[in-house]
Design an enzyme around this catalytic site. Structure first.
Site, PDB file in Angstrom:
ATOM      1  N   ASN A  15       0.736  -1.279   0.031  1.00 29.10           N
ATOM      2  CA  ASN A  15      -0.027   0.106   0.194  1.00 29.10           C
ATOM      3  C   ASN A  15       0.827   1.362   0.215  1.00 29.10           C
ATOM      4  OD1 ASN A  15      -1.437   2.249   1.094  1.00 29.10           O
ATOM      5  ND2 ASN A  15      -2.942   0.854   1.731  1.00 29.10           N
ATOM      6  N   HIS A  18       1.032   6.313   1.871  1.00 28.87           N
ATOM      7  CA  HIS A  18       1.806   7.287   2.624  1.00 28.87           C
ATOM      8  C   HIS A  18       2.801   7.824   1.906  1.00 28.87           C
ATOM      9  CE1 HIS A  18      -0.901   6.612   5.660  1.00 28.87           C
ATOM     10  NE2 HIS A  18      -0.812   5.274   5.687  1.00 28.87           N
ATOM     11  N   HIS A  51      -5.619   3.477  -1.348  1.00 21.90           N
ATOM     12  CA  HIS A  51      -6.947   3.903  -1.106  1.00 21.90           C
ATOM     13  C   HIS A  51      -7.183   5.347  -1.254  1.00 21.90           C
ATOM     14  CE1 HIS A  51      -9.585   4.024   3.163  1.00 21.90           C
ATOM     15  NE2 HIS A  51     -10.286   4.308   2.011  1.00 21.90           N
ATOM     16  N   ARG A  53      -9.366   7.996  -0.402  1.00 15.89           N
ATOM     17  CA  ARG A  53     -10.550   8.546   0.561  1.00 15.89           C
ATOM     18  C   ARG A  53     -11.359   9.316   0.077  1.00 15.89           C
ATOM     19  NH1 ARG A  53      -9.114   6.865   5.850  1.00 15.89           N
ATOM     20  NH2 ARG A  53     -10.553   8.510   6.504  1.00 15.89           N
ATOM     21  N   ARG A  57      -7.287  12.859   1.459  1.00 19.74           N
ATOM     22  CA  ARG A  57      -5.998  13.320   2.221  1.00 19.74           C
ATOM     23  C   ARG A  57      -4.811  12.801   1.888  1.00 19.74           C
ATOM     24  NH1 ARG A  57      -7.024   9.792   7.715  1.00 19.74           N
ATOM     25  NH2 ARG A  57      -8.873  11.011   7.905  1.00 19.74           N
ATOM     26  N   GLU A  78      -8.434   0.300  -2.939  1.00 16.94           N
ATOM     27  CA  GLU A  78      -9.419   0.633  -1.509  1.00 16.94           C
ATOM     28  C   GLU A  78     -10.239   1.473  -1.558  1.00 16.94           C
ATOM     29  OE1 GLU A  78      -7.244   0.806   2.089  1.00 16.94           O
ATOM     30  OE2 GLU A  78      -6.051  -0.988   1.568  1.00 16.94           O
ATOM     31  N   THR A 109      -7.977   3.425   8.933  1.00 16.82           N
ATOM     32  CA  THR A 109      -9.039   2.618   8.883  1.00 16.82           C
ATOM     33  C   THR A 109      -8.987   1.639  10.218  1.00 16.82           C
ATOM     34  OG1 THR A 109      -8.656   2.444   6.624  1.00 16.82           O
ATOM     35  CG2 THR A 109     -10.541   1.183   7.371  1.00 16.82           C
ATOM     36  N   GLU A 159     -10.612  -9.375   3.639  1.00 13.52           N
ATOM     37  CA  GLU A 159      -9.183  -9.052   4.218  1.00 13.52           C
ATOM     38  C   GLU A 159      -9.729  -9.036   5.486  1.00 13.52           C
ATOM     39  OE1 GLU A 159      -7.265  -5.850   2.547  1.00 13.52           O
ATOM     40  OE2 GLU A 159      -6.126  -5.398   4.280  1.00 13.52           O
ATOM     41  N   HIS A 196      -3.186  -4.530   7.875  1.00 13.49           N
ATOM     42  CA  HIS A 196      -3.176  -3.380   8.884  1.00 13.49           C
ATOM     43  C   HIS A 196      -2.254  -3.546   9.989  1.00 13.49           C
ATOM     44  CE1 HIS A 196      -4.754   0.227  10.727  1.00 13.49           C
ATOM     45  NE2 HIS A 196      -5.447   0.520   9.679  1.00 13.49           N
TER      46      HIS A 196
HETATM   47  N1  PXP Z   1      -5.663  -3.004   4.495  1.00 17.03           N
HETATM   48  C1  PXP Z   1      -6.494  -1.992   4.382  1.00 17.03           C
HETATM   49  C2  PXP Z   1      -7.886  -2.604   4.109  1.00 17.03           C
HETATM   50  C3  PXP Z   1      -6.261  -0.935   4.784  1.00 17.03           C
HETATM   51  O1  PXP Z   1      -7.406   0.002   4.867  1.00 17.03           O
HETATM   52  C4  PXP Z   1      -4.737  -0.544   5.064  1.00 17.03           C
HETATM   53  C5  PXP Z   1      -4.439   0.903   5.782  1.00 17.03           C
HETATM   54  O2  PXP Z   1      -4.751   1.867   4.608  1.00 17.03           O
HETATM   55  C6  PXP Z   1      -3.906  -1.514   5.104  1.00 17.03           C
HETATM   56  C7  PXP Z   1      -4.519  -2.844   4.737  1.00 17.03           C
HETATM   57  C8  PXP Z   1      -2.438  -1.321   5.464  1.00 17.03           C
HETATM   58  O3  PXP Z   1      -2.277  -0.991   6.731  1.00 17.03           O
HETATM   59  P1  PXP Z   1      -0.915  -0.384   7.181  1.00 17.03           P
HETATM   60  O4  PXP Z   1      -0.597   0.804   6.458  1.00 17.03           O
HETATM   61  O5  PXP Z   1      -1.134  -0.351   8.628  1.00 17.03           O
HETATM   62  O6  PXP Z   1       0.229  -1.495   6.686  1.00 17.03           O
END
Ligand code: PXP
Length: 244
Positions: A15, A18, A51, A53, A57, A78, A109, A159, A196
């Protein structure tokens, strides 16, 4: 599932939200999430997750277009269960959509999607995704009610939210819930993903759950990349999630 040649390959989807967070902190044009996606792929990611949003953001609309153009591996988009996002998904046609809950004030999330709250809406969204040829996944807590309902609504995958485990990895109940949830999901013919809050320190026991076929990991890999670069950050995560 284990195969004759050893445990099945566990997919790592990275992901890259960030990377966009850093860019948006300055409203600048760097760092570029699409370039980060390409770097993750070059380092061995099996797929890319982002994602979009509703509050935009971090990832912007132009980013998802650019990511779709640049990457060669599957894109896991996402999004919240809204008409706006469904229309974007139908236009983009990513490999996979993961439906997630969204609250404007949250830092990230915070919990899984409550698929029992407005099942007709989720069912309709899953049907629209299926009609567009998009694989669907529901981001849910490892709660038997949510898992059974996800299967009933017609999701392809779930998930499992690993946030509770990540916050208390020593608490055996959090890991047991993920193990039981993964088994229950497979028993209901769902593909099982997880994610997550996973890091190189806590990913091992989750990766060892053989019913899980895909992990979505973001913040930790991007954070590590600041110090050791994307390639090394991906390599150390791969090493940490090795099953054999
Ligand atoms: N899976 C989902 C559905 C999420 O919303 C997120 C965070 O955006 C992640 C995985 C990844 O989480 P992390 O950034 O904490 O690894």
């Amino acid at each position: 599932m284990a195969t004759a040649g050893g445990p099945a390959h566990l997919r790592l989807y990275i992901n890259i939200d960030h990377v966009a967070t850093i860019r948006q902190a300055r409203h600048a044009d760097e760092p570029d999430p699409a370039a980060a996606a390409a770097a993750c792929e070059a380092a061995g990611a099996d797929g890319i997750t982002a994602h979009l949003r509703e509050d935009r953001r971090h990832i912007q609309d132009a980013d998802v277009d650019a990511i779709m153009r640049v990457i060669r591996t599957p894109f896991n988009f996402e999004m919240a269960v809204t008409d706006e996002m469904l229309a974007i998904a139908e236009r983009l046609r990513p490999h996979q959509v993961t439906l997630v809950p969204e609250r404007r004030q949250e830092v990230t999330t915070e919990g899984g999607l409550d698929v029992t709250r407005d099942p007709a809406r989720v069912r309709a969204a899953l049907a629209r995704l299926a009609a567009a040829g998009i694989r669907s996944s529901l981001f849910i807590d490892a709660d038997p009610r949510m898992i059974d309902q996800s299967a009933e609504l017609g999701a392809v995958a779930i998930e499992l939210h690993t946030g509770r485990y990540a916050n208390a990895p020593a608490d055996r109940a959090t890991l047991a819930a993920l193990r039981d949830g993964a088994r229950r999901g497979r028993g209901a013919s769902l593909a099982v993903h997880a994610g997550h809050g996973l890091t190189v320190r806590n990913v091992g026991p989750v990766a060892a759950i053989t019913e899980i076929e895909e992990l979505n990991i973001g913040h930790h890999i991007i954070s590590r990349s600041v110090f050791i670069g994307v390639a090394e950050a991906v390599r150390e995560m791969r090493a940490a999630m090795k099953r054999d």
